[in-house]
Scaffold this active site. Structure first.
Site, mmCIF file in Angstrom:
data_model
loop_
_atom_site.group_PDB
_atom_site.id
_atom_site.type_symbol
_atom_site.label_atom_id
_atom_site.label_comp_id
_atom_site.label_asym_id
_atom_site.label_seq_id
_atom_site.Cartn_x
_atom_site.Cartn_y
_atom_site.Cartn_z
ATOM 1 N N ASP A 14 0.820 -1.225 0.000
ATOM 2 C CA ASP A 14 0.000 0.000 0.000
ATOM 3 C C ASP A 14 0.849 1.269 0.000
ATOM 4 O OD1 ASP A 14 -2.416 -1.626 0.356
ATOM 5 O OD2 ASP A 14 -1.719 -1.899 2.406
ATOM 6 N N GLY A 18 1.008 1.987 -7.684
ATOM 7 C CA GLY A 18 0.215 2.128 -8.901
ATOM 8 C C GLY A 18 0.380 3.482 -9.557
ATOM 9 N N ASN A 39 -4.813 -10.116 -5.175
ATOM 10 C CA ASN A 39 -4.748 -9.577 -3.814
ATOM 11 C C ASN A 39 -4.105 -8.198 -3.818
ATOM 12 O OD1 ASN A 39 -2.295 -10.765 -4.573
ATOM 13 N ND2 ASN A 39 -1.724 -11.303 -2.490
ATOM 14 N N GLY A 41 -3.790 -4.261 -4.944
ATOM 15 C CA GLY A 41 -4.753 -3.208 -5.245
ATOM 16 C C GLY A 41 -4.014 -1.932 -5.563
ATOM 17 N N HIS A 42 -3.858 -1.621 -6.835
ATOM 18 C CA HIS A 42 -3.099 -0.448 -7.254
ATOM 19 C C HIS A 42 -4.054 0.652 -7.706
ATOM 20 C CE1 HIS A 42 0.687 -3.123 -8.019
ATOM 21 N NE2 HIS A 42 0.327 -3.046 -6.756
ATOM 22 N N THR A 130 -6.267 -12.056 2.167
ATOM 23 C CA THR A 130 -7.403 -11.421 1.492
ATOM 24 C C THR A 130 -8.518 -12.418 1.224
ATOM 25 O OG1 THR A 130 -6.391 -11.818 -0.669
ATOM 26 C CG2 THR A 130 -5.963 -9.676 0.370
ATOM 27 N N THR A 240 2.851 -12.723 2.578
ATOM 28 C CA THR A 240 2.128 -13.255 1.428
ATOM 29 C C THR A 240 2.838 -14.519 0.954
ATOM 30 O OG1 THR A 240 1.040 -12.612 -0.638
ATOM 31 C CG2 THR A 240 3.339 -11.908 -0.355
ATOM 32 N N LYS A 332 2.951 10.181 -0.294
ATOM 33 C CA LYS A 332 2.021 10.700 0.721
ATOM 34 C C LYS A 332 2.682 11.660 1.709
ATOM 35 C CE LYS A 332 -1.762 7.413 0.511
ATOM 36 N NZ LYS A 332 -2.792 6.731 1.275
#
Length: 430
Positions: A14, A18, A39, A41-42, A130, A240, A332
């Site tokens: 996360d 992406g 699993n 998520g981009h 997930t 994972t 961020k």
């Protein structure tokens, strides 16, 4: 002469990969996924419009960029077709540009059933998967019994293997987990329907990558999840089921390590984690809640709230070593705007008072206390800033201190979700 550039996460996933892949693919002829599955998520934001990709490489939103799914990716045909359909409804051409390795393992209904049954049985000790069948699919691969994309196009062979697999997995589901069995005929019919749609997209991805390389084309390798979730180098067992670190690139794509020119480590300006597992800098106070709210810290795949904490230089140093990181992309940064003070974890103190580096398994994190270095925050907004000089001095000092602590340059700074809200100090493809 083309360049092969890798984009991977250095934390627990996360990190904002992406957006950065989408930004850099302006210079790439092809983007390849080499591990993980849906699993991932981009999230991409282009001109204010949000798109979430799970399996298809993030280069799909760039016109003319070829998108490849390598042999190291586990492919759920149903999830892939849903994703293709959603993109096509937005007017994005997918089937002409997406190619899938015939050696990629399949995720089928029994993998999902097993994954969810196991998590349910673990109760409070659950790993936090997930529930999408990723782990069981990789298990079948390693046990040399799994079905692969290429098997879909040989009906009799596929049916025989499927029957054996269902005998094996249904025994566990029914007798151990007390869950209903997966129906053979229904599964076979569904798979054969997907085969017709997938066949035009099948290609020897490894051969294609080397053709592109020899032609001098720029190639982007897109990682999923983060380095601390690697099956070998992560906080085991809260990891994972694939190699998320740089070693997974070669095994998952067939492109040897000597052909990789630049490895960009995507790193959030604070730290987050989804699911269970150690997290030394986790915040349980108002600051943690503020980071979660400002950063919209909810999983793009599961919707689960992410745990938030201070920046951890210890785990980043480990990720830089394991991945041979060329440069960092700090994402961020704008989420930290307005904080009076900001902490950076510079080490872990064990029960004996000694300061140590990152452990190699989850149990070894028990009893560790983060050692913090406090820095002044900034009141000015950094959202959308596009040059280093425009950043507040305190923000620049924060960036410089991270570089000093981890021994790697910060080459890109993300100051917002849109691809244009970025400061590029050194371009990976330059």
């Amino acid at each position: 002469m083309g360049k092969n550039v890798v984009v991977l996460g250095t934390q627990w996933g996360d990190e904002g990969k992406g957006k950065i892949v989408d930004l850099l693919t302006e210079h790439a002829a092809a983007v390849v996924r080499y591990q993980g599955g849906h699993n991932a998520g981009h999230t991409l934001v282009i001109n204010g419009e949000k798109t979430v990709l799970h399996l298809i490489p993030s280069g799909i939103l760039r016109e003319g960029v070829q998108c490849l799914i390598g042999n190291g990716v586990v492919v759920a045909p149903d999830a892939l077709m849903r994703e293709i359909t959603k993109l096509e409804e937005k007017g994005v051409p997918v089937r002409e540009r997406l190619r899938i390795s015939p050696a990629a393992p399949l995720i089928l209904s029994y993998h999902v059933a097993l994954d969810q049954a196991r998590e349910k049985a673990r109760g409070e000790a659950k790993i936090g998967t997930t529930g999408r069948g990723i782990g069981p699919a990789y298990e079948d691969k390693v046990a040399r019994r799994g079905l692969r994309v290429g098997d879909l196009f040989h009906r009799e062979r596929f049916a025989a293997k499927l029957g054996e697999l269902l005998d094996y997995h249904n025994f566990q589901l029914v007798n151990y987990y007390k869950e209903p069995a997966i129906d053979f005929q229904q599964t076979l019919d569904e798979c054969m329907a997907y085969a017709e749609q997938l066949k035009p997209m099948m290609l020897d991805v490894t051969a294609e990558l080397h053709n592109l390389r020899r032609a001098g084309k720029d190639i982007m390798f897109e990682g999923a999840q983060g380095s601390l979730l690697d099956i070998d180098h992560g906080t085991y067992p809260y990891v994972t089921s694939s190699n998320t670190t740089a070693g997974g690139i070669s095994t998952g794509s067939g492109v040897g390590p000597m052909y990789l020119d630049y490895i960009l480590g995507i790193t959030k300006a604070y730290t987050t984690r989804v699911g269970s597992g150690p997290f030394p800098t986790e915040l349980f106070d108002e600051t943690g809640a503020t980071l979660a709210k400002r950063g919209h810290e909810f999983g793009s795949t599961t919707g689960r709230a992410r745990r938030c904490g201070w920046f951890d230089a210890v785990i980043l140093r480990r990720a830089i070593d394991v991945n041979s990181i060329s440069g960092i992309c700090l994402t961020k940064l704008d989420v930290l705007d307005g904080l009076e003070t900001i902490n950076i974890c510079v080490g872990y103190k064990n029960e004996n008072g000694a300061v140590i580096d990152a452990p190699s398994d989850a149990d070894s994190y028990i009893g560790l206390e983060p050692v913090y270095e406090e820095m002044p925050g900034w009141s000015e907004s950094t959202l959308g800033v596009k040059t280093l000089e425009e950043l507040p001095q305190a923000a620049r000092d924060y960036i410089k201190r991270i570089e000093e602590l981890v021994g790697a340059p910060i080459d890109i700074i993300s100051t917002g979700p849109d691809r244009n809200e970025t400061i590029v100090l050194r371009h990976p493809f330059a």
